[in-house]
Design a protein around this motif. Structure first.
Motif, PDB file in Angstrom:
ATOM      1  N   GLY A  18      -4.491  -0.882  -0.643  1.00 31.93           N
ATOM      2  CA  GLY A  18      -4.542   0.432  -0.015  1.00 31.93           C
ATOM      3  C   GLY A  18      -5.206   1.503  -0.857  1.00 31.93           C
ATOM      4  O   GLY A  18      -4.925   2.698  -0.669  1.00 31.93           O
ATOM      5  N   ARG A  72       0.817  -1.223   0.000  1.00 34.78           N
ATOM      6  CA  ARG A  72       0.000   0.000   0.000  1.00 34.78           C
ATOM      7  C   ARG A  72       0.848   1.269   0.000  1.00 34.78           C
ATOM      8  O   ARG A  72       0.377   2.343  -0.377  1.00 34.78           O
ATOM      9  CB  ARG A  72      -0.932  -0.012   1.208  1.00 34.78           C
ATOM     10  CG  ARG A  72      -0.233   0.056   2.547  1.00 34.78           C
ATOM     11  CD  ARG A  72      -1.219  -0.012   3.712  1.00 34.78           C
ATOM     12  NE  ARG A  72      -1.941  -1.286   3.711  1.00 34.78           N
ATOM     13  CZ  ARG A  72      -3.243  -1.376   3.460  1.00 34.78           C
ATOM     14  NH1 ARG A  72      -3.927  -0.279   3.172  1.00 34.78           N
ATOM     15  NH2 ARG A  72      -3.839  -2.544   3.489  1.00 34.78           N
ATOM     16  N   GLU A  93      -7.758   4.096  -1.604  1.00 36.41           N
ATOM     17  CA  GLU A  93      -8.707   4.814  -0.748  1.00 36.41           C
ATOM     18  C   GLU A  93      -9.370   5.994  -1.457  1.00 36.41           C
ATOM     19  O   GLU A  93     -10.349   6.559  -0.941  1.00 36.41           O
ATOM     20  CB  GLU A  93      -8.001   5.312   0.516  1.00 36.41           C
ATOM     21  CG  GLU A  93      -7.435   4.178   1.370  1.00 36.41           C
ATOM     22  CD  GLU A  93      -6.760   4.677   2.637  1.00 36.41           C
ATOM     23  OE1 GLU A  93      -6.720   5.922   2.839  1.00 36.41           O
ATOM     24  OE2 GLU A  93      -6.276   3.843   3.426  1.00 36.41           O
ATOM     25  N   GLY A 119      -9.044  -2.011  -1.039  1.00 36.59           N
ATOM     26  CA  GLY A 119      -8.879  -0.889  -0.134  1.00 36.59           C
ATOM     27  C   GLY A 119     -10.194  -0.381   0.398  1.00 36.59           C
ATOM     28  O   GLY A 119     -11.290  -0.857   0.039  1.00 36.59           O
TER      29      GLY A 119
END
Length: 686
Positions: free
Chosen positions: A651, A617, A653, A671
């Motif tokens: 990860g 990430r 987002e 994520g």
């Protein structure tokens, strides 16, 4: 006219009483001659000779030389000649045949008495030597007592010499004319000083007798010295200890040819007894040593630590040290290399101790140092430890290894005043050092509270595992082109009442306590009861990967579209790569998790049968912010295409991250953008 029958019988009876009395032998022999001269026979003088070595030695006489006919009576017994009784009759006198028979009977009784005396002496010497062996406080005490015993039995000197590898023979204990040994040079090699009885006995492993100090040319190096002390003959007997010739028992007599065959046998038996006694004493000493010491390093053990601690006064630092790589060395190179690591590390640690410091080995790769003083002195030791361990240790066969040591320190009496509590607090500090990757950590109250919290978590976790309070959660892995789930990563959560305990609180505790395989196997058992079309991703810890129960746990899931996620760390242990290939052969796709986080990820991706990798990430977080992170993501994507390995970007987002990943060609992502972990049933069956 000869003696009467009653007179002859009375003489024989008197001789028997004299010879069988408890008086010393020389007194009995003299009294025996007196009885013959006072008897009814025309005897004017008598001499008694006993065999000594190869000749006869005069031991008693009575009367003058003048006289008539000599009557010589041989003393024999046990199939060997013991001596001779020589009687001189009065001038012109003769013995009647009956009188001679009576004298021969008396001589026979004398021979029996001599045999009895020799047997009793041998029994006495060996019995007393046996008592010395059982009562001796140690080797030196035993050897001195045996030497003193031989001097009491009439020898001028007795000493025990130890054969050194250098060829020297070093006196260990002696009794009698010990001045003879001052400055003496005796060897057991082929040098001139090795040609005496001692050197020959040590080389040959057999008794050696010197019949004449004056005549034997091999005794030249010591002749003058021996004559000053009145020695005329000597003998040496090898002492075998622990299966080898260790030394010799050396005996000296004031008369020549003092060692006949029977005496040699007695002293040979005595040497064997001494050897057995030394074996026993050394075995006892080893047992005493092992009761308080570690056999591999020779360091004091925990039992010795407990006794030493009772005597502690003042301020001390207790440092618990652990070789964190011992298991890996044992697995990679074998137990012998691990033992070499422990032994060499112990010597290096000992060299760092202050003058009053003490080092102990507890168990496994764990040592304990007791350092005088407080935190300042402990910090100085820690600094020296760090510098000393910079240089790799040679493990033999061309293998060198740089040791990693972690240490936890507790102070006496500041942190605790009992050993058990100090050890517990030093262990808490050690665990913290390992967890934080530090070399050196001191105990603090905060550590104690953290440990108590971990214990509470562990106890609750064990209960939850037993009572089924653990729940499966899931987080989708998304097809970046459509935004729809393409798989689900299975996660574990702990439902404690109304609270859902996050993995970050209980997974590290489970790993530290060795409970993590139970959790992973719990997940596999739960998944075996579920069906879904979506691929399921399950994380395996390093401990679980090498657990023999893993294959049994996976057996019911064969053909169920299950993918196994592993980090680079899980593959660092010996045997991990072989297990990875075994899982691949069973039909389970293997995913490299957190790709790019470790230095060896690229090698693993190329060399092992991974079908997918999840990009760390940290790279995704740099999209739109760090050109280098974006360049790395593009390079990994190009490599994955060459290796035919699917990629998942972890990860994600933000919407712009999703768009960028899709634009450069990433097909899968995971994520919080698509949802936080939720109960697995809700993720699979929305």
């Amino acid at each position: 006219m000869g003696a009467t029958v009653p007179q002859r019988k009375a003489l024989v009876l008197k001789a028997s009483r004299i010879l069988l009395s408890e008086k010393p032998l020389p007194e009995r022999l003299q009294a025996f001659l007196e009885a013959l001269l006072e008897g009814p026979f025309p005897i004017r003088s008598g001499k008694l000779y006993l065999r000594k070595g190869e000749g006869l030695r005069l031991v008693a006489q009575l009367g003058g030389e003048a006289g008539g006919e000599e009557v010589a009576l041989s003393l024999e017994g046990g199939g060997r000649a013991l001596g001779r009784l020589s009687l001189r009759l009065a001038p012109a006198a003769s013995l009647a045949p009956e009188d001679r028979l009576a004298l021969e009977e008396a001589a026979g009784i004398l021979a029996l008495a001599l045999l009895r005396e020799r047997a009793e002496r041998a029994e006495r010497v060996l019995r007393r030597a046996g008592e010395c062996a059982t009562q001796a406080a140690g080797e030196g005490d035993l050897l001195h007592k045996v030497c003193a015993l031989l001097v009491e039995e009439g020898y001028a000197l007795a000493w025990v010499g130890e054969a050194r590898p250098t060829g020297e023979v070093v006196p260990r204990e002696a009794a009698g004319a010990v001045g003879y040994l001052e400055g003496i040079r005796v060897r057991w090699d082929e040098a001139p000083e090795g040609q005496g009885p001692t050197g020959r006995a040590l080389r040959s492993g057999r008794p050696q007798v010197l019949r004449s100090v004056e005549e034997d040319p091999r005794y030249a190096p010591w002749r003058e010295r021996a004559q000053v002390f009145g020695f005329a003959s000597s003998a040496a007997f090898p002492l075998r200890v622990e299966g080898r010739v260790w030394g010799s028992l050396n005996v000296y007599a004031p008369e020549e040819d003092a060692f006949d065959e029977e005496e040699v046998r007695l002293l040979e038996d005595l040497a064997r007894l001494i050897g057995h006694a030394l074996d026993r004493l050394r075995a006892l000493e080893r047992l005493r040593f092992l009761a308080y010491h570690d056999p591999l390093t020779g360091l004091p053990n925990r039992r010795r630590l407990e006794e030493d601690f009772r005597l502690l006064r003042g301020r001390w630092a207790l440092c618990r040290l652990d070789l964190v790589d011992l298991y890996e060395v044992n697995e990679a190179y074998g137990r012998e290399a691990g033992d070499a690591l422990l032994a060499r590390t112990s010597r290096r640690l000992q060299a760092l101790l202050p003058r009053e410091g003490r080092l102990y080995r507890l168990e496994g790769g764990e040592f304990l140092a007791l350092l005088p003083g407080g935190a300042k002195e402990a910090e100085a030791f820690g600094q020296a430890l760090g510098e000393a361990l910079e240089a790799p240790l040679d493990l033999g066969e061309g293998r060198a290894f740089r040791v990693r040591v972690r240490a936890g320190v507790a102070l006496f009496p500041d942190d605790a005043n009992t050993l058990s509590e100090l050890l517990r607090r030093a262990d808490q500090a050690l665990r913290e050092a390992k967890k934080a990757g530090k070399r050196w950590t001191f105990y603090s109250l905060g550590l104690g509270e953290a440990v108590r919290e971990r214990r509470e978590v562990l106890a609750g976790l064990e209960k939850a595992l037993a009572e089924g309070e653990l729940r499966l959660y899931g987080q989708p892995i998304v097809d970046l082109a459509t935004g729809r789930p393409a798989g689900v990563e299975v996660l574990l959560r702990w439902a404690r009442g109304e609270e859902v305990v996050p993995a970050s609180r209980f997974i590290p505790v489970a790993e530290e306590a060795g409970l993590i395989p139970e959790l992973d196997l719990y997940v596999l058992r739960a998944l075996a009861q579920m069906t879904t079309a979506l691929p399921l991703h399950v994380n395996l810890s390093p401990q679980t990967l090498l657990d023999e129960r893993l294959l049994l746990g996976l057996a019911p899931l064969k053909g169920r579209n299950l993918r196994l996620e592993l980090t680079e760390h899980a593959l660092a242990s010996p045997g991990a790569e072989a297990r990875l290939k075994e899982l691949s052969c069973m039909g389970f796709p293997v995913v490299l998790d957190d790709f790019g986080q470790g230095y060896a990820s690229l090698r693993l991706l190329v060399g092992l049968p991974f079908s997918m990798a999840k990009v760390d990430r940290g790279f995704v977080g740099g999209i739109g912010l760090d050109p280098k992170a974006e360049a790395a993501l593009k390079a990994v994507l190009a490599l994955s295409r060459e290796l035919e390995i699917a990629l998942v970007a972890e990860g994600v987002e933000r919407e712009d991250q999703w768009a960028w990943l899709r634009s450069v060609g990433y097909s899968l992502g995971q994520g919080y953008l698509w949802g936080r972990p939720a109960p697995l049933e809700e993720v699979l069956y929305p």
